[in-house]
Design a protein around this motif. Structure first.
Motif, PDB file in Angstrom:
ATOM      1  N   HIS A  19       2.706  -3.249 -36.598  1.00  0.00           N
ATOM      2  CA  HIS A  19       3.303  -3.896 -35.427  1.00  0.00           C
ATOM      3  C   HIS A  19       3.575  -2.880 -34.314  1.00  0.00           C
ATOM      4  CE1 HIS A  19       3.469  -7.218 -38.112  1.00  0.00           C
ATOM      5  NE2 HIS A  19       4.481  -6.747 -38.826  1.00  0.00           N
ATOM      6  N   PHE A  20       2.517  -2.522 -33.604  1.00  0.00           N
ATOM      7  CA  PHE A  20       2.652  -1.568 -32.500  1.00  0.00           C
ATOM      8  C   PHE A  20       3.302  -2.224 -31.288  1.00  0.00           C
ATOM      9  CE2 PHE A  20      -0.520   0.651 -34.975  1.00  0.00           C
ATOM     10  CZ  PHE A  20      -0.224   1.990 -34.754  1.00  0.00           C
ATOM     11  N   GLY A  21       4.240  -1.504 -30.716  1.00  0.00           N
ATOM     12  CA  GLY A  21       4.857  -1.901 -29.454  1.00  0.00           C
ATOM     13  C   GLY A  21       4.690  -0.800 -28.448  1.00  0.00           C
ATOM     14  N   PRO A  22       5.262  -0.947 -27.262  1.00  0.00           N
ATOM     15  CA  PRO A  22       5.074   0.074 -26.217  1.00  0.00           C
ATOM     16  C   PRO A  22       5.623   1.445 -26.613  1.00  0.00           C
ATOM     17  CG  PRO A  22       6.713  -1.573 -25.570  1.00  0.00           C
ATOM     18  CD  PRO A  22       6.030  -2.104 -26.771  1.00  0.00           C
ATOM     19  N   SER A  23       6.725   1.489 -27.382  1.00  0.00           N
ATOM     20  CA  SER A  23       7.317   2.775 -27.744  1.00  0.00           C
ATOM     21  C   SER A  23       6.441   3.536 -28.732  1.00  0.00           C
ATOM     22  CB  SER A  23       8.715   2.574 -28.345  1.00  0.00           C
ATOM     23  OG  SER A  23       9.579   1.984 -27.409  1.00  0.00           O
ATOM     24  N   SER A  24       5.961   2.857 -29.760  1.00  0.00           N
ATOM     25  CA  SER A  24       5.103   3.521 -30.751  1.00  0.00           C
ATOM     26  C   SER A  24       3.750   3.870 -30.148  1.00  0.00           C
ATOM     27  CB  SER A  24       4.927   2.641 -31.988  1.00  0.00           C
ATOM     28  OG  SER A  24       4.382   1.373 -31.650  1.00  0.00           O
ATOM     29  N   ALA A  25       3.227   3.011 -29.280  1.00  0.00           N
ATOM     30  CA  ALA A  25       1.961   3.320 -28.611  1.00  0.00           C
ATOM     31  C   ALA A  25       2.111   4.575 -27.751  1.00  0.00           C
ATOM     32  CB  ALA A  25       1.513   2.135 -27.761  1.00  0.00           C
ATOM     33  N   ARG A  26       3.240   4.674 -27.045  1.00  0.00           N
ATOM     34  CA  ARG A  26       3.497   5.857 -26.224  1.00  0.00           C
ATOM     35  C   ARG A  26       3.645   7.100 -27.092  1.00  0.00           C
ATOM     36  NH1 ARG A  26       2.491   7.143 -21.303  1.00  0.00           N
ATOM     37  NH2 ARG A  26       3.237   5.068 -20.650  1.00  0.00           N
ATOM     38  N   ALA A  27       4.304   6.947 -28.251  1.00  0.00           N
ATOM     39  CA  ALA A  27       4.501   8.082 -29.147  1.00  0.00           C
ATOM     40  C   ALA A  27       3.163   8.628 -29.638  1.00  0.00           C
ATOM     41  CB  ALA A  27       5.378   7.666 -30.328  1.00  0.00           C
ATOM     42  N   PRO A  37      -4.853   5.036 -28.235  1.00  0.00           N
ATOM     43  CA  PRO A  37      -3.816   4.679 -27.269  1.00  0.00           C
ATOM     44  C   PRO A  37      -4.374   4.732 -25.841  1.00  0.00           C
ATOM     45  CG  PRO A  37      -3.090   6.441 -28.758  1.00  0.00           C
ATOM     46  CD  PRO A  37      -4.566   6.307 -28.905  1.00  0.00           C
ATOM     47  N   TYR A  38      -3.897   3.839 -25.017  1.00  0.00           N
ATOM     48  CA  TYR A  38      -4.295   3.855 -23.608  1.00  0.00           C
ATOM     49  C   TYR A  38      -3.155   3.250 -22.784  1.00  0.00           C
ATOM     50  CZ  TYR A  38      -5.287  -1.141 -24.121  1.00  0.00           C
ATOM     51  OH  TYR A  38      -5.176  -2.490 -24.354  1.00  0.00           O
ATOM     52  N   GLU A  39      -3.257   3.397 -21.488  1.00  0.00           N
ATOM     53  CA  GLU A  39      -2.212   2.890 -20.602  1.00  0.00           C
ATOM     54  C   GLU A  39      -2.802   1.880 -19.646  1.00  0.00           C
ATOM     55  OE1 GLU A  39       1.312   4.652 -17.672  1.00  0.00           O
ATOM     56  OE2 GLU A  39       0.100   5.986 -18.919  1.00  0.00           O
ATOM     57  N   GLN A  42      -0.438   1.038 -24.737  1.00  0.00           N
ATOM     58  CA  GLN A  42      -0.950   0.101 -25.732  1.00  0.00           C
ATOM     59  C   GLN A  42      -1.927   0.830 -26.647  1.00  0.00           C
ATOM     60  OE1 GLN A  42      -2.024  -3.855 -24.177  1.00  0.00           O
ATOM     61  NE2 GLN A  42      -1.387  -3.151 -22.151  1.00  0.00           N
ATOM     62  N   VAL A  43      -2.329   0.173 -27.727  1.00  0.00           N
ATOM     63  CA  VAL A  43      -3.318   0.758 -28.623  1.00  0.00           C
ATOM     64  C   VAL A  43      -4.468  -0.227 -28.838  1.00  0.00           C
ATOM     65  CG1 VAL A  43      -1.697   2.261 -29.835  1.00  0.00           C
ATOM     66  CG2 VAL A  43      -2.095  -0.041 -30.682  1.00  0.00           C
TER      67      VAL A  43
END
Length: 377
Positions: free
Chosen positions: A335-343, A362-364, A370-371
């Motif tokens: 369950h990826f969210g913006p925080s984990s994607a950024r990490a 990961p991309y922005e 997001q991933v």
């Protein structure tokens, strides 16, 4: 190769069956072949799969051959009679060392035919793949008895063969008490009605005694947290040889996190652990992340589809930045969210992928991390 092609065509005529066009084409290629790739799910054989009489002809043609070392007959329409022909081939041919029979219709009767060859002194077969055949528990028990005397096999795949409690115990007992040559065993997807404490105790005892097994597959064993604890405490922590462990598609919950942490910390031989399609959740991921930077022997980790949320994924991203020894990490399906994607974006940007194989990119987009799924091999 032309002589073998002509002999095969002659044998097909004697057995009144049509020559397999793929065999004729391969043997007419002008190259010195060492393998015959005749899997029925290939494009050239998909609508014309090999029948048992054609196997009879092929086996008789290969009796005195010294070139072909690998034979792939997976996903055809082969029955126990084909296994009987292959058994006769293995008794006289001392060159063939790889045999793939996955996805056919062999039963315990066919296994019995093969065992007659595998227990002969001087048998050369090293790899036997039987996955997807309805061998049943009787067939699995026979294979266990065979392993007590066979010294040639290095790889045995018994996944999805309808083995049950008696079969698993027979195989694990043989590997614990007698066999000292098998290196890879896949027991995935047995026919079990819920978790079975007896099978895991038997497997643990085997692991504590066996010193030659390098790879063990235990996917889809209905394994729960207490079973994993038994396997680790009484088996894996006493084992000195295993390098690859497949525990995917079981019923492990977040409570298995501390057990996995103990395994990763204390067993310094295991290089690969597959845990995909369990439910370790955030607590399980946090336990893995705590020890990942320090387990320099662990190179490959699969945590796909484990119900891991932002907290667990962020911890894994931080751990990855300190774990340069990790060569592959698979996490898709969580369950990826913006925080984990950024990490993960920051970790991969700082450390680079280098030799790391990871299944996400990961991309922005519009300022939001997001991933995306990244196909890996």
């Amino acid at each position: 190769m032309e002589a073998l092609r002509d002999l095969f065509a002659k044998k097909c005529q004697e057995f009144a069956c049509e020559p397999v066009s793929a065999v004729i084409a391969d043997l007419s290629s002008g190259t010195n072949l060492t393998s015959l790739q005749l899997n029925g799910n290939s494009k050239r054989l998909f609508n014309k799969r090999i029948q048992y009489m054609q196997v009879f002809a092929l086996c008789e043609a290969l009796y005195e051959d010294t070139n072909i070392v690998s034979l792939d007959l997976s996903y055809n329409n082969l029955n126990d009679m084909a296994a009987q022909a292959l058994s006769r081939l293995l008794k006289v041919n001392r060159t063939l060392c790889f045999l793939n029979l996955a996805g056919n219709d062999l039963t315990a009767i066919g296994v019995n035919h093969l065992i007659q060859a595998l227990t002969v002194t001087g048998c050369s077969l090293q790899v036997l793949i039987l996955s997807g055949n309805p061998l049943g528990d009787d067939g699995a028990v026979m294979l266990g008895n065979m392993l007590r005397s066979n010294t040639s096999l290095r790889v045995l795949d018994m996944s999805n063969t309808s083995a049950s409690i008696s079969g698993i115990i027979s195989v694990s007992t043989a590997l614990g008490e007698a066999n000292t040559s098998l290196q890879s065993l896949d027991l995935g997807r047995p026919m079990l009605k819920g978790c079975q404490d007896t099978t895991f105790l038997s497997l643990a005892q085997m692991l504590a005694q066996n010193k030659t097994l390098v790879s063990l597959g235990l996917s889809k064993h209905c394994m729960v947290d207490s079973n994993l604890d038994t396997l680790v405490t009484y088996g894996l922590l006493r084992n000195t040889g295993l390098k690859s462990l497949d525990l995917s598609a079981n019923r492990l919950s977040p409570f298995s996190g501390p057990v996995m942490e103990r395994l990763m910390n204390e067993n310094r031989q295991i290089e690969e652990i597959q845990l995909s399609h369990n439910q370790l959740g955030d607590a399980g991921a946090l336990a893995v992340a705590r020890c990942l930077p320090y387990t320099h022997w662990l190179q490959h980790l699969d945590l796909r589809s484990n119900g891991i949320g932002e907290q667990g994924l962020m911890a894994l991203a931080e751990a990855l930045s300190l774990a340069s020894h990790v060569q592959s990490l698979y996490l898709w399906g969580n369950h990826f969210g913006p925080s984990s994607a950024r990490a993960f974006m920051d970790t991969l940007a700082a450390t680079g992928t280098g030799g790391l194989s990871i299944d996400l990119r990961p991309y922005e987009a519009d300022g939001r991390a997001q991933v995306a799924l990244l196909q890996v091999h």
